[in-house]
Design an enzyme around this catalytic site. Structure first.
Site: not given
Length: 285
Positions: A49-50, A88, A118, A120, A187
Site C-alpha cells: 500500500d506504499s 497488502d 498482508k 498490518e 519494520e
C-alpha cells in the site's frame, strides 16, 4: 512446451522453507514492466500500500483503496511469472470483522491471482488472520512500525525502543504466528529486538529497518533505486535513477526546442507513387 510455461511460481511452502536458510530477497512492485525486471532476482514481490505514497503522491498509506491495490496487483501478476506475489490489504479493509477481512481478501485473490495477502497485524488482527487462513487465504503479518497506524503513534517512528513497546511488538509477532501467518514483516525496530523475534518464531521474518539476521529483507524499490531525494535511514541506494531520468528528460527537452528531434531516423516517409516496398531479396515478377 515453451520455456515460459515451464517456469514455476514460488509457493507458500518455498517461503516457509527459507526459515534459517538463504535469506529471502523481497522488493515492492506496482507495475508490470518493473515486476518483469525484478522477477528473475526476487523470491517475493510485495504489492504494498506504499503505492499510495510512491506512485500516487499521498502523504500516507491511509487513503489507499481496494481498487488501487487490485489494479496494481493485476499489473504485477502480468509482469511476473516466478516470484511469490503478496498484496497488502489497505486500511479499513479488514479491521471491522473477520467476515469483512475474508470478503476483501478473497476479492483481492480472485481478481488478481496473487498468492497471499498482508495484514498490518496488531494483536487485534489475530482473529482476522486465523479466519482467513482457515478459509484458504495465506496471510503475511506486519509488526513494529505499522504505516497504517501513523495517526495513532504520531508519525513514522521506530518501535520497540522501551520495554513496554518491546513487549507489545513481541506479543504482536507471537499472536500473528499463532493465528497462522506464514511469515512476518518486521519494520523499524531495534536490531536486538528483531533478532529476538526471529529466534522466537518458527516462521520466516522479513526485515525492513530491522536486522540483517532476519530470514529475508525487503525495501521499497523506488527508495532502493534512488528515485527520491530523501530516503529512510535503513535504505541503501543501489542506483541514482532520479539523476538519470532528469538528465534524459533535459536532453529530450533540449532536442525538441532545437528541432533536432525528431530527425530523419525517427520520421516516416511516404512511398513514391507507383512504388511499393518488397521483402528484402524479393523482386517483382
Amino acid at each position: 512446451m515453451s520455456a515460459q510455461s515451464q517456469v514455476r511460481r514460488k509457493t507458500v511452502r518455498d517461503i516457509v522453507a527459507a526459515k534459517n536458510g538463504e535469506p529471502l530477497v523481497c522488493l515492492t512492485a506496482y507495475d508490470a514492466p518493473t515486476a518483469a525486471i525484478m522477477d528473475p532476482y526476487c523470491d517475493l514481490l510485495l504489492v504494498g500500500d506504499s503505492v499510495g505514497m510512491v506512485v500516487h503522491g499521498m502523504t500516507s498509506t491511509v487513503g489507499v483503496t481496494m481498487e488501487m491495490m487490485i489494479l496494481h496487483a493485476q499489473a504485477v501478476m502480468r509482469g511476473s511469472d516466478r516470484a511469490f506475489v503478496v498484496v497488502d490489504m489497505p486500511f479499513g479493509s479488514y479491521e471491522t470483522s473477520a467476515d469483512q477481512a475474508f470478503l476483501n481478501a478473497s476479492r483481492i485473490m480472485k481478481e488478481t491471482g496473487c498468492q497471499a495477502v498482508k495484514i498490518e497485524s496488531g494483536t487485534y488482527a489475530a482473529g482476522q488472520i486465523k479466519h482467513l487462513v482457515e478459509r484458504g487465504v495465506p496471510v503475511m503479518g506486519h509488526i513494529g512500525l505499522r504505516p497504517q497506524a501513523i495517526n495513532v503513534v504520531g508519525g513514522f517512528k521506530a518501535q520497540g525502543r522501551d520495554e513496554e513497546e518491546r513487549s507489545r511488538v513481541m506479543e504482536e509477532a507471537k499472536a500473528a504466528e499463532a493465528a497462522g501467518a506464514f511469515a512476518i514483516v518486521i519494520e523499524g525496530v531495534a536490531e536486538d529486538l528483531a533478532d529476538e523475534i526471529t529466534r522466537a518464531l518458527s516462521i520466516p521474518t522479513i526485515g525492513i529497518g530491522a536486522s540483517a539476521s532476519c530470514d529475508g529483507q525487503i525495501l521499497v524499490t523506488q527508495d532502493m533505486l534512488g528515485i527520491f531525494e530523501w530516503t529512510p535511514k535503513f535504505v541503501r541506494r543501489y542506483g541514482d535513477l532520479q539523476s538519470e531520468i532528469a538528465k534524459s528528460v533535459e536532453a529530450y527537452a533540449r532536442d525538441v526546442r532545437a528541432r533536432s528531434f525528431p530527425a530523419e531516423a525517427e520520421t516516416y516517409k511516404l512511398s513514391k507513387p507507383g512504388t511499393s516496398k518488397l521483402p528484402k531479396g524479393q523482386t517483382k515478377q
